[in-house]
Design a protein around this motif. Structure first.
Motif, mmCIF file in Angstrom:
data_model
loop_
_atom_site.group_PDB
_atom_site.id
_atom_site.type_symbol
_atom_site.label_atom_id
_atom_site.label_comp_id
_atom_site.label_asym_id
_atom_site.label_seq_id
_atom_site.Cartn_x
_atom_site.Cartn_y
_atom_site.Cartn_z
ATOM 1 N N ARG A 259 0.853 -1.179 0.000
ATOM 2 C CA ARG A 259 0.000 0.000 0.000
ATOM 3 C C ARG A 259 0.894 1.236 0.000
ATOM 4 N NH1 ARG A 259 -4.270 2.407 4.415
ATOM 5 N NH2 ARG A 259 -2.294 2.929 5.451
ATOM 6 N N TRP B 198 -2.022 8.686 -9.410
ATOM 7 C CA TRP B 198 -0.782 7.906 -9.281
ATOM 8 C C TRP B 198 -0.286 7.596 -10.694
ATOM 9 C CZ3 TRP B 198 1.994 6.991 -4.968
ATOM 10 C CH2 TRP B 198 1.359 7.100 -3.724
ATOM 11 N N ALA C 81 -3.714 5.406 -11.788
ATOM 12 C CA ALA C 81 -5.043 5.559 -11.204
ATOM 13 C C ALA C 81 -5.261 7.011 -10.806
ATOM 14 C CB ALA C 81 -5.208 4.655 -9.987
ATOM 15 N N THR D 10 -13.428 7.038 -9.463
ATOM 16 C CA THR D 10 -12.057 6.548 -9.562
ATOM 17 C C THR D 10 -11.811 6.031 -10.971
ATOM 18 O OG1 THR D 10 -12.738 4.375 -8.741
ATOM 19 C CG2 THR D 10 -11.892 5.937 -7.117
ATOM 20 N N TYR E 259 -8.816 3.912 -13.570
ATOM 21 C CA TYR E 259 -7.657 3.028 -13.548
ATOM 22 C C TYR E 259 -7.155 2.756 -14.958
ATOM 23 C CZ TYR E 259 -9.151 2.063 -8.786
ATOM 24 O OH TYR E 259 -9.509 2.187 -7.466
ATOM 25 N N PHE F 78 -5.438 -3.045 -8.326
ATOM 26 C CA PHE F 78 -5.091 -1.837 -7.566
ATOM 27 C C PHE F 78 -6.361 -1.088 -7.179
ATOM 28 C CE2 PHE F 78 -0.603 -0.991 -9.551
ATOM 29 C CZ PHE F 78 -0.243 -2.293 -9.260
ATOM 30 N N ILE G 77 -7.396 2.802 -5.598
ATOM 31 C CA ILE G 77 -7.025 4.134 -5.122
ATOM 32 C C ILE G 77 -8.095 4.634 -4.164
ATOM 33 C CG2 ILE G 77 -8.132 5.322 -7.073
ATOM 34 C CD1 ILE G 77 -5.821 7.378 -6.958
ATOM 35 N N TYR H 207 -4.109 7.004 -1.133
ATOM 36 C CA TYR H 207 -3.503 5.682 -1.037
ATOM 37 C C TYR H 207 -3.617 4.943 -2.367
ATOM 38 C CZ TYR H 207 -4.318 6.696 3.912
ATOM 39 O OH TYR H 207 -4.356 7.288 5.149
ATOM 40 N N LEU H 208 -2.712 4.009 -2.544
ATOM 41 C CA LEU H 208 -2.810 3.082 -3.663
ATOM 42 C C LEU H 208 -2.544 1.688 -3.117
ATOM 43 C CD1 LEU H 208 -3.262 2.863 -6.749
ATOM 44 C CD2 LEU H 208 -0.768 2.764 -6.975
ATOM 45 N N TYR I 146 6.839 4.930 -8.370
ATOM 46 C CA TYR I 146 5.462 5.394 -8.350
ATOM 47 C C TYR I 146 5.404 6.825 -7.816
ATOM 48 C CZ TYR I 146 3.737 0.778 -9.530
ATOM 49 O OH TYR I 146 3.454 -0.395 -10.184
ATOM 50 N N CYS J 245 2.885 10.215 -6.911
ATOM 51 C CA CYS J 245 1.560 10.781 -6.725
ATOM 52 C C CYS J 245 1.560 12.203 -7.264
ATOM 53 C CB CYS J 245 1.130 10.740 -5.268
ATOM 54 S SG CYS J 245 2.207 11.618 -4.130
#
Length: 125
Positions: free
Chosen positions: A18, A35, A48, A57, A59, A67, A69, A79-80, A93, A95
């Motif tokens: 996470r 992300w 995402a 959301t 993706y 995954f 988000i 969060y991912l 990764y 953000c």
């Protein structure tokens, strides 16, 4: 706004991680959060995104079903959750935060104004 990503690491395939992205400033809840990831030798790609109120959301096809988000506006954090990780998920990764992001541009990195420093995820086979 300043963004600080964390939670990356080395994991075996099929395991989970996470990622978290903590934001400074009161305006966090007004931003669309995204992300993205960048693998060695490849361009940065969308992973995402989540709208301000978590009602929508989005993706990339390659992470759908694996995954998730989410965001906590009270904690200024997005969060991912990454499940069933694959070696091809290995990347840094990032953000990102954007304001006024329209749907047709949601997957474009240029739609986001603010970026975190990235957190590295390595998935071993």
């Amino acid at each position: 706004v300043q963004l600080q990503a964390s939670g990356g690491g080395l994991v075996q395939a099929e395991n989970s991680l996470r990622l978290s992205c903590a934001a400074s400033g009161r305006a966090f809840r007004s931003y669309t959060m995204g992300w993205f990831r960048q693998a060695p030798g490849k361009e940065r790609e969308f992973v995402a995104a989540i709208r301000r109120t978590s009602d929508s959301t989005y993706y990339a096809d390659f992470v759908k079903g694996r995954f998730t988000i989410s965001r906590d506006n009270a904690k200024n954090t997005v969060y991912l959750r990454m499940n069933s990780l694959k070696p091809e998920d290995t990347a840094v990764y990032y953000c990102a935060a954007g304001s006024g992001v329209i749907l047709s541009s949601l997957r474009e990195s240029t739609s986001y104004y603010y970026w975190g420093q990235g957190t590295e995820v390595t998935v071993s086979s």
